[in-house]
Write a protein that holds these residues in place. Structure first.
Motif, mmCIF file in Angstrom:
data_model
loop_
_atom_site.group_PDB
_atom_site.id
_atom_site.type_symbol
_atom_site.label_atom_id
_atom_site.label_comp_id
_atom_site.label_asym_id
_atom_site.label_seq_id
_atom_site.Cartn_x
_atom_site.Cartn_y
_atom_site.Cartn_z
ATOM 1 N N PRO A 180 -12.660 -0.878 -38.605
ATOM 2 C CA PRO A 180 -12.669 -0.763 -40.075
ATOM 3 C C PRO A 180 -13.033 0.630 -40.578
ATOM 4 N N TRP A 181 -13.438 1.524 -39.707
ATOM 5 C CA TRP A 181 -13.731 2.910 -40.093
ATOM 6 C C TRP A 181 -13.047 3.846 -39.092
ATOM 7 N N GLU A 182 -12.898 5.124 -39.445
ATOM 8 C CA GLU A 182 -12.213 6.083 -38.594
ATOM 9 C C GLU A 182 -13.102 7.294 -38.324
ATOM 10 N N ASP A 183 -12.977 7.827 -37.100
ATOM 11 C CA ASP A 183 -13.579 9.122 -36.731
ATOM 12 C C ASP A 183 -15.085 9.177 -36.997
ATOM 13 N N GLU A 184 -15.737 8.037 -37.028
ATOM 14 C CA GLU A 184 -17.172 8.001 -37.297
ATOM 15 C C GLU A 184 -17.855 7.260 -36.153
ATOM 16 N N ALA A 185 -18.801 7.926 -35.502
ATOM 17 C CA ALA A 185 -19.544 7.279 -34.432
ATOM 18 C C ALA A 185 -20.641 6.398 -35.022
ATOM 19 N N LEU A 186 -20.943 5.313 -34.344
ATOM 20 C CA LEU A 186 -21.904 4.330 -34.848
ATOM 21 C C LEU A 186 -22.887 3.951 -33.755
ATOM 22 N N LEU A 187 -24.173 3.894 -34.113
ATOM 23 C CA LEU A 187 -25.192 3.298 -33.264
ATOM 24 C C LEU A 187 -25.828 2.168 -34.063
ATOM 25 N N LEU A 234 -16.644 -6.887 -31.922
ATOM 26 C CA LEU A 234 -15.567 -6.625 -32.872
ATOM 27 C C LEU A 234 -15.576 -7.662 -33.998
ATOM 28 N N THR A 235 -15.867 -8.887 -33.673
ATOM 29 C CA THR A 235 -15.934 -9.925 -34.706
ATOM 30 C C THR A 235 -17.004 -9.612 -35.741
ATOM 31 N N LEU A 236 -18.179 -9.191 -35.263
ATOM 32 C CA LEU A 236 -19.260 -8.828 -36.179
ATOM 33 C C LEU A 236 -18.852 -7.679 -37.095
ATOM 34 N N TRP A 237 -18.223 -6.662 -36.528
ATOM 35 C CA TRP A 237 -17.858 -5.496 -37.325
ATOM 36 C C TRP A 237 -16.782 -5.822 -38.357
ATOM 37 N N PHE A 238 -15.792 -6.608 -37.985
ATOM 38 C CA PHE A 238 -14.739 -6.943 -38.941
ATOM 39 C C PHE A 238 -15.254 -7.907 -40.003
ATOM 40 N N GLU A 239 -16.163 -8.780 -39.609
ATOM 41 C CA GLU A 239 -16.763 -9.684 -40.588
ATOM 42 C C GLU A 239 -17.555 -8.905 -41.629
ATOM 43 N N ALA A 240 -18.292 -7.885 -41.174
ATOM 44 C CA ALA A 240 -19.057 -7.065 -42.105
ATOM 45 C C ALA A 240 -18.139 -6.272 -43.022
ATOM 46 N N ALA A 241 -16.949 -5.940 -42.538
ATOM 47 C CA ALA A 241 -16.034 -5.106 -43.321
ATOM 48 C C ALA A 241 -15.222 -5.907 -44.325
ATOM 49 N N ASP A 242 -14.696 -7.073 -43.904
ATOM 50 C CA ASP A 242 -13.799 -7.815 -44.797
ATOM 51 C C ASP A 242 -14.219 -9.264 -45.042
ATOM 52 N N HIS A 244 -14.093 -11.741 -43.051
ATOM 53 C CA HIS A 244 -13.363 -12.731 -42.262
ATOM 54 C C HIS A 244 -13.816 -12.751 -40.803
ATOM 55 N N GLY A 245 -14.034 -11.612 -40.228
ATOM 56 C CA GLY A 245 -14.544 -11.547 -38.862
ATOM 57 C C GLY A 245 -13.501 -11.683 -37.784
ATOM 58 N N ALA A 246 -12.227 -11.696 -38.142
ATOM 59 C CA ALA A 246 -11.178 -11.808 -37.131
ATOM 60 C C ALA A 246 -10.683 -10.411 -36.789
ATOM 61 N N PRO A 247 -11.008 -9.892 -35.599
ATOM 62 C CA PRO A 247 -10.538 -8.541 -35.248
ATOM 63 C C PRO A 247 -9.034 -8.518 -35.076
ATOM 64 N N GLY A 248 -8.441 -7.381 -35.375
ATOM 65 C CA GLY A 248 -7.020 -7.231 -35.144
ATOM 66 C C GLY A 248 -6.732 -7.118 -33.661
ATOM 67 N N PRO A 249 -5.492 -6.840 -33.316
ATOM 68 C CA PRO A 249 -5.147 -6.712 -31.902
ATOM 69 C C PRO A 249 -5.906 -5.548 -31.257
ATOM 70 N N TYR A 250 -6.322 -5.729 -30.029
ATOM 71 C CA TYR A 250 -7.002 -4.667 -29.298
ATOM 72 C C TYR A 250 -6.619 -4.745 -27.827
ATOM 73 N N GLU A 251 -6.766 -3.617 -27.156
ATOM 74 C CA GLU A 251 -6.442 -3.525 -25.722
ATOM 75 C C GLU A 251 -7.670 -3.018 -24.969
ATOM 76 N N LEU A 252 -8.092 -3.773 -23.974
ATOM 77 C CA LEU A 252 -9.204 -3.350 -23.128
ATOM 78 C C LEU A 252 -8.649 -2.397 -22.074
ATOM 79 N N VAL A 253 -8.961 -1.104 -22.197
ATOM 80 C CA VAL A 253 -8.364 -0.068 -21.359
ATOM 81 C C VAL A 253 -9.137 0.125 -20.055
ATOM 82 N N ASP A 254 -10.466 0.085 -20.133
ATOM 83 C CA ASP A 254 -11.280 0.362 -18.950
ATOM 84 C C ASP A 254 -12.682 -0.184 -19.194
#
Length: 534
Positions: A180-187, A234-242, A244-254
């Motif tokens: 839900p955000w871009e180019d911003e690191a989060l702790l 991801l569910t927590l972050w998307f829920e906080a943003a919109d 709903h809490g349903a993350p969009g498509p994602y790919e586990l790279v490593d």
């Protein structure tokens, strides 16, 4: 003379070889691998501006800001600019960029399948043996062990490597996702009200590195557990943003598990052999960046080896080479001590640092973590070599205050060379400008062609003094520098640390600075503290 032998082709060894080539010193990098860098998106490094600037242009991601939260509540937001934004990239990307840069250097050679198993020294050089079908002996002027935490060079030198094991452990996942955000690191501490800690840091190509704090010692993390962590976070972050809490498509790279150790070699120099990078120190807890410190080792050692290589191994060279351990071991030791003191406070909510932190509580705890990740304070800022043995003798040089303390890294400002070339001060560091930079602060020169001001005022005498120095030096001119008056002359080492700020062009004092940085000091000069135990 024979080349410098570098054992190990990780970031520190490759950067050291590149810096040596820029100082006109040949080197041979003995690489125990096949020469490849396996792509691992979960194995990344964060480079500060001072270390990234010493290297070639690197593909990576700079953060526009850093956000710290506790239970979804904002604790701190740090806006980052060109000077403060770190560069985040995969380690294999860094290594490949360094290898590519070395391909263009005739003085550098990387030899794969070369695992060091013997090292001998004599008064004129070192001899190194690498195992293989027939075995090969290599002759060099100096040897540097950049061969990692299990360094064979360190063991052959008989150097102890005390410290702590597994002081911090993280589960790591590289995920391609649009957050839900871009180019911003989060702790985020205690996400969703559940005790824990997670960090999200963007990489190039829409990939994010996610780190979850684990108990320092515990069970292995199964693939199923990692997938569950990714999904829940991801569910927590998307829920906080919109909502709903349903993350969009994602790919586990490593995926992976990162374990941070704290160790410091007892000695970093044994005659003509040196240690650097993970062979000399291990760190990484609380956001401290081990690759960053290894690159600082390489920048510090390269110009000192170059002076000794070009001018001969005499008493001055011995003082100069000793200063590598005095400066870098002291700096890393101070960093490790700071982490040791901060860990009880940050991880267990107590400890003796509470009285030192304004405000206390969670904000202070998370502020320490922010310092480590962003390269600030005791946990992250570049070292200042205030008590270096390479300072000019007291009383020989008149100095003036500027925005940088003696021994600290200089600020990056716009400069012009005598031939009219324009750029940034850091463009001339790490060998590109020699072993010393002399920067005249001259307001107004930017609007004139260099041929007009080269023959005006103090420039002719200053240029002649620079040409007459006992080390390779480059004269630069800057419109201004923080808190520096007009006609101030900055004397800067090749690794970007300030030697002195002179009130004007003073050839005798400038020469005293040059003599000091090559180790040629009279008895009674400054004494370093690098051999003290951490």
């Amino acid at each position: 003379m024979e080349p410098v032998i570098v054992a190990g082709a990780g970031p520190t060894g490759l950067a050291l070889s590149l810096a040596l080539a820029r100082h006109s010193v040949p080197s041979v990098v003995l690489d125990a691998t096949d020469g490849g860098s396996p792509p691992r998106a979960a194995r990344t490094c964060v480079l500060r501006r001072d270390t990234a600037a010493h290297l070639a242009v690197l593909p990576g991601q700079r953060w526009r800001s850093w956000r710290t939260e506790r239970r979804r509540h904002l604790v701190e937001r740090v806006e980052l600019d060109e000077e403060t934004a770190p560069l985040h990239l995969e380690q294999h990307t860094l290594e490949r960029a360094l290898r590519t840069a070395l391909e263009d250097e005739q003085l550098a050679r990387v030899v794969p399948h070369s695992h060091v198993d013997q090292l001998e020294q004599d008064p004129s050089g070192v001899t190194v043996h690498t195992r293989g079908a027939a075995g090969t002996w290599w002759r060099g002027s100096y040897a540097v062990g950049c061969d990692g935490a299990r360094s064979t060079v360190r063991k052959l030198l008989g150097v102890r490597f005390p410290g702590h094991t597994a002081v911090e452990r993280h589960a790591v996942a590289a995920v391609r996702v649009q957050l839900p955000w871009e180019d911003e690191a989060l702790l985020q501490r205690d996400p969703g009200g559940v005790p824990g800690e997670v960090t999200a840091r963007p990489l190039a190509g829409g990939i994010w590195r996610l780190d979850w704090l684990l108990p320092p010692r515990g069970d292995l993390v199964t693939p199923e557990e990692l997938l569950e962590r990714v999904q829940d976070t991801l569910t927590l972050w998307f829920e906080a943003a919109d909502g709903h809490g349903a993350p969009g498509p994602y790919e586990l790279v490593d995926t992976g598990v990162h374990t941070a150790h704290q160790r410091l070699a007892r000695h970093w120099r044994v005659d003509r052999a040196f240690l650097a990078g993970d062979a000399a120190h291990l760190q990484g807890a609380l956001g401290v960046q081990s690759v960053d410190e290894g690159l600082r080792d390489a920048a510090n050692l390269a110009w000192k080896l170059a002076l000794a290589w070009h001018h001969g191994h005499d008493d001055a060279a011995a003082t100069l080479l000793d200063s590598y351990e005095a400066e870098r071991r002291a700096a890393v030791g101070a960093r490790l001590r700071a982490v040791d003191q901060a860990l009880p406070l940050v991880r267990r909510g107590g400890g003796g640092l509470r009285a030192l932190l304004p405000g206390g509580g969670a904000r202070a705890h998370l502020g320490l973590l922010t310092d480590g990740h962003l390269g600030r304070g005791l946990l992250g800022a570049p070292a200042t070599y205030a008590r270096t043995p390479l300072s000019p003798p007291r009383g020989e040089v008149t100095t003036v205050p500027v925005g940088t303390a003696p021994g600290a890294p200089v600020r990056d400002v716009a400069v012009t060379a005598a031939d009219g070339t324009r750029g940034r001060l850091r463009d001339w560091l790490c060998g590109a400008g020699g072993e010393l930079l002399v920067v005249l602060i001259a307001p107004g020169t930017a609007v004139w062609d260099s041929r007009h001001w080269l023959s005006a005022g103090m420039m002719p005498s200053l240029a002649a003094a620079v040409d007459d120095l006992p080390v390779r030096a480059t004269l630069l001119v800057a419109e201004g520098y923080p808190d520096a008056a007009a006609h101030t002359v900055l004397v800067v080492r090749s690794d970007g640390h300030l030697v002195a700020a002179l009130p004007a062009a003073r050839p005798a004092e400038l020469r005293s600075c040059a003599e000091a940085i090559r180790g040629a000091q009279p008895v009674g000069g400054p004494v370093g503290r690098g051999n003290q135990e951490p």
